[in-house]
Design an enzyme around this catalytic site. Structure first.
Site, PDB file in Angstrom:
ATOM      1  N   ASP A   1      47.974  35.649  55.892  1.00 12.53           N
ATOM      2  CA  ASP A   1      46.515  35.704  55.843  1.00 12.53           C
ATOM      3  C   ASP A   1      45.901  34.863  56.973  1.00 12.53           C
ATOM      4  O   ASP A   1      46.092  33.655  57.037  1.00 12.53           O
ATOM      5  CB  ASP A   1      46.085  35.149  54.465  1.00 12.53           C
TER       6      ASP A   1
ATOM      7  N   GLY B   1      41.097  43.750  58.834  1.00  8.08           N
ATOM      8  CA  GLY B   1      40.798  44.882  59.714  1.00  8.08           C
ATOM      9  C   GLY B   1      40.359  44.493  61.115  1.00  8.08           C
ATOM     10  O   GLY B   1      39.997  45.359  61.912  1.00  8.08           O
TER      11      GLY B   1
ATOM     12  N   ASP C   1      37.571  41.048  51.105  1.00 12.53           N
ATOM     13  CA  ASP C   1      38.124  40.919  49.748  1.00 12.53           C
ATOM     14  C   ASP C   1      37.388  41.816  48.751  1.00 12.53           C
ATOM     15  O   ASP C   1      36.164  41.889  48.751  1.00 12.53           O
ATOM     16  CB  ASP C   1      37.991  39.470  49.265  1.00 12.53           C
TER      17      ASP C   1
HETATM   18  C1  GLA Z   1      41.878  35.561  51.275  1.00 15.97           C
HETATM   19  C2  GLA Z   1      42.562  36.880  50.967  1.00 15.97           C
HETATM   20  C3  GLA Z   1      42.752  37.011  49.481  1.00 15.97           C
HETATM   21  C4  GLA Z   1      43.583  35.844  48.979  1.00 15.97           C
HETATM   22  C5  GLA Z   1      42.914  34.525  49.369  1.00 15.97           C
HETATM   23  C6  GLA Z   1      43.803  33.348  49.066  1.00 15.97           C
HETATM   24  O1  GLA Z   1      40.592  35.530  50.744  1.00 15.97           O
HETATM   25  O2  GLA Z   1      41.825  37.950  51.477  1.00 15.97           O
HETATM   26  O3  GLA Z   1      43.383  38.230  49.169  1.00 15.97           O
HETATM   27  O4  GLA Z   1      44.862  35.929  49.518  1.00 15.97           O
HETATM   28  O5  GLA Z   1      42.612  34.490  50.752  1.00 15.97           O
HETATM   29  O6  GLA Z   1      43.208  32.134  49.402  1.00 15.97           O
END
Ligand code: GLA
Length: 795
Positions: free
Chosen positions: A547, A590, A611
């Site tokens: 991430d 993206g 998200d």
């Molecule tokens: C981001 C990601 C989520 C999750 C959080 C964890 O927001 O997009 O899917 O993994 O981090 O902190």
């Protein structure tokens, strides 16, 4: 942090115990209830516009048909703080002072993140200031006069709020300092006699924000200051399960509760509406009484209903203030037939693994136990456990191996052709599994992961579900002196947990960031990529979600395409050194059109959006916008529109039933399957209700997602009120989703001539697993609001 699509979040609720001191449990319109009480009422301490709790201080109510929606109206008891804000990038302790001269600051719109207003990709500190007058008339008009609430919409990520120079509240800390960092709705409550408030004079509200990455600042649509109303402390808790009665009727218990010592008296009206005709099919009113620690519970039973969703409306009217609170939800209905007692082999037709690496595949099969498994054509190096259906070993030689699986029980025998592809590409079909984030957020622990694994084995792996993925929140605060990463105290034995998951034939996933910190403020892999990949290998990890998060601090302000790719190339190289097949899931929302280069950089999937949340707006905006990325899906490389929001979700300690209606949940699973999306269940697996389980165990729907051709559906038709999506399938068939995007029932005709479906005469409703009769070349279907009819067409 990030979320381009929606602005709502549930507010925290503090569970009470309904079995202790409920005022009343006497209204039943049918049998059963008390023994089935599972959850208590919650006390809602903050509110959000379409969230779990929202006050309605007026007598006129505008009903919004959102499945779990609350109602509000214009209130005479508050002031809007939507306009007039000023902003500065950076940080200074002087900026909290009312005396500070902010005349030169830039104006800013608090409905949009700062990125959209001249601060592209800015992460770090920023201050908002507003001068406003708070008239004491709002206090005079209010029923309760003791507190005000400041609603700040969404704050992304952490904030400190100063009123006239005094700190009145804060959430989180500088990215990483405090492990609660999370964007979301923010509200602060203050006593009306707090000296920080200057009634009838100019006030200065100054908000210091720290953003860790992605979107930042204040945004959303709930910026106001209100007197706290009676309803601000009331929750209508509908998070209990529906129970399916033998006659196919439903029963359920809901709770009215409060954290306040005020004794709430009034009426609860319960209404069942047929959403197709808008006719009220049942209505009743009960006296209610509740106060802190003594919730009111209400149990109802509805007789057999046709297979579709009805709207339930709960309205509480408080007798003294006449304040009103309304909550809606839809009744669940099951479509997936019970699996046959005869053996059936489910899951994909193909599985890829790399030569020389440990191989693990569980043959998904349903049928009355005990089942015995056998296989012909397995490549050298693999062995199948005939009792569990788990295949393990290592294959040295690359190649496509044609295998036949056989599953037998005393009612019969079933075979299935299967291809094991030993080569360079893994993840030939999208991942099917569970991820901890949407259920537990940063509160995930060993026990919760074990419950997920056990539940997967008991209820889901027979249908192909197999990944148990830990998201953020497993990491220790500091690396060892050697630089090695370790889990925190919530995961006392990561290797032991992984071994347990593997012993069930399932796979284990983990999460990290290429930056120094994850989005939740935990340790990322920055400059420790090789070491972390080795640790994952030693533990036996099979899946890594990676991430972007604080990598925003490492990358330049406007990354080039190469700079977007770089952190993923670095980790790819580290994973390549490990003798394990580790699925690599990119999470960077993206950026840089990741779908164009995700495969080349070695991603098995890449997030194509911000998200997701459990609202129609969030899910449908994400799902129906997977268009530009569609053509890039291929075996081994898939677009990831984010994880599922069905079942009990909550991103933390308190879970609630998904705010998607039952029809919206059918849409969610159908659309994600058409999109060849990784399907990662995001709910508390220990609390799977019958509806959710039924939704996740339809083998014909899952087969669409897992189709070996690996194509993504295309949007074939988009009208104002409906859409048609078509996915090409390996066997020459087409999967077609007819989606009603409006909030009314619609009869929609799918013209096979117009949609390039000429000659496809066999039409199977995959949810119900039965053939439909077409009228000539047309299929006419009635589709529920926000619902779907998902069919498979063949020639
Ligand atoms: C981001 C990601 C989520 C999750 C959080 C964890 O927001 O997009 O899917 O993994 O981090 O902190």
């Amino acid at each position: 942090m990030k979320n381009l699509f929606s602005v709502t979040h549930p507010c925290p609720s503090h569970e009470g115990n309904p079995e202790h001191g409920a005022f009343n449990n006497n209204h039943k319109s049918g049998g059963l209830c008390a023994s089935r009480l599972e959850r208590g009422g919650g006390v809602c301490l903050t509110n959000s516009p379409f969230g779990w709790c929202y006050r309605a201080t007026i007598k006129i109510v505008v009903l919004m048909f959102l499945v779990v929606a609350f109602v509000t109206g214009a209130t005479a008891q508050g002031v809007s703080i939507e306009h007039g804000w000023q902003f500065a990038k950076g940080d200074s302790s002087q900026w909290s002072s009312p005396a500070y001269n902010d005349l030169n600051w830039k104006q800013i719109d608090v409905s949009k993140p700062w990125e959209e207003q001249g601060y592209p990709q800015y992460d770090g500190f920023g201050w908002y200031r507003l001068h406003f007058v708070l008239p004491s008339s709002i206090k005079e008009k209010a029923f309760l006069k003791d507190s005000i609430r400041i609603n700040l919409g969404v704050v992304d990520d952490n904030d400190e709020v100063y009123l006239n120079g005094k700190l009145i509240g804060k959430y989180g800390g500088r990215g990483g300092d405090i492990k609660t960092s999370q964007y979301g709705p923010r509200s602060y409550t203050l006593a009306a006699n707090n000296p920080a408030i200057l009634w009838d004079k100019e006030n200065v509200l100054a908000i210091r924000i720290f953003d860790t990455g992605g979107d930042g600042g204040l945004y959303g649509n709930n910026h106001n200051i209100n007197m706290l109303s009676l309803m601000d402390n009331v929750t209508i808790n509908t998070d209990g399960d529906f129970y399916f009665e033998e006659n196919e009727g439903l029963s359920k218990t809901i709770f009215l509760s409060t954290g306040s010592n005020y004794v709430y008296k009034g009426k609860l009206t319960f209404k069942v509406t047929d959403p197709e005709t808008n006719t009220v099919v049942r209505e009743g009113t009960n006296d209610v009484l509740f106060t802190a620690g003594k919730p009111f519970n209400y149990t109802f039973t509805i007789d057999k209903l046709p297979k579709r969703s009805y709207r339930l409306t709960y309205t509480f009217t408080e007798e003294k203030s006449h304040d009103m609170m309304v909550k809606n939800e839809g009744t669940p209905y099951v479509l997936t037939p019970y699996p046959s007692a005869k053996p059936r082999i489910n899951g994909p037709d193909v599985y890829g693994a790399r030569p020389g690496n440990p191989f693990l595949y569980l043959i998904p099969a349903t049928g009355k136990q005990p089942l015995t498994y056998s296989a012909t054509g397995l490549p050298d190096g693999l062995k199948l456990d005939s009792k569990t259906g788990i295949i393990t070993g290592t294959v040295a030689q690359k190649g496509d191996y044609a295998v036949i699986f056989t599953v037998h029980n005393r009612l019969g025998t079933k075979t299935k052709k299967f291809t094991i592809k030993i080569g360079d590409v893994i993840g030939l079909t999208p991942a099917l599994g569970w991820n901890s984030w949407n259920a537990f957020g940063l509160t995930v622990n060993d026990q919760k992961a074990r419950v997920a694994a056990k539940t997967m084995t008991d209820k889901l792996s027979a249908h192909g579900w197999n990944y148990v993925n830990l998201d953020d929140g497993w990491e220790a605060a500091q690396r060892l002196a050697s630089g090695e990463i370790t889990p925190n105290q919530k995961f006392p034995d990561m290797k032991g947990l992984t071994d347990y998951v593997h012993s069930l034939g399932l796979k284990m996933g983990i999460y990290s960031s290429p930056g120094p910190r994850t989005c939740g403020g935990y340790l990322g892999s920055w400059q420790h990529e090789d070491q972390d990949a080795k640790t994952y290998g030693d533990w036996g990890i099979d899946y890594l979600k990676y991430d972007w998060c604080s990598y925003g601090e490492i990358a330049p302000a406007h990354p080039s395409l190469d700079e977007f790719k770089k952190p993923y190339q670095v980790m790819r190289a580290s994973l390549n050194k490990i003798p394990r097949d580790i699925m690599f899931s990119f999470c960077q929302y993206g950026m840089g059109d990741v779908w164009k280069w995700g495969a080349e950089v070695g991603g098995n999937s890449w997030r194509s959006t911000g998200d997701i949340e459990d609202t129609w707006q969030s899910m449908s905006t994400i799902g129906f916008n997977q268009i530009a990325d569609g053509p890039y899906a291929q075996p081994g490389h898939f677009n990831d529109p984010d994880m599922l929001v069905v079942g009990k979700v909550g991103w933390g300690d308190n879970q609630h039933n998904s705010r998607l209606s039952p029809d919206e949940q059918y849409t969610h699973i159908s659309l994600w399957s058409l999109l060849s999306a990784p399907l990662l269940i995001g709910c508390d697996m220990g609390k799977l209700d019958r509806f959710t389980l039924n939704l996740l165990t339809n083998d014909e729907v899952i087969a669409i997602d897992q189709d070996a051709l690996g194509k993504e559906a295309r949007q074939s038709l988009k009208k104002e009120n409906y859409q048609v999506w078509i996915k090409d399938l390996e066997d020459g068939g087409k999967a077609v989703g007819v989606f009603n995007t409006s909030d009314k029932y619609q009869t929609i005709t799918l013209k096979t001539s117009e949609d390039g479906l000429k000659g496809y005469t066999k039409i199977r409703d995959v949810w119900q697993q039965k053939y439909l009769i077409a009228d000539g070349n047309n299929l006419t279907v009635k589709v529920a609001p926000h619902g779907v009819v998902l069919v498979k067409l063949s020639k």
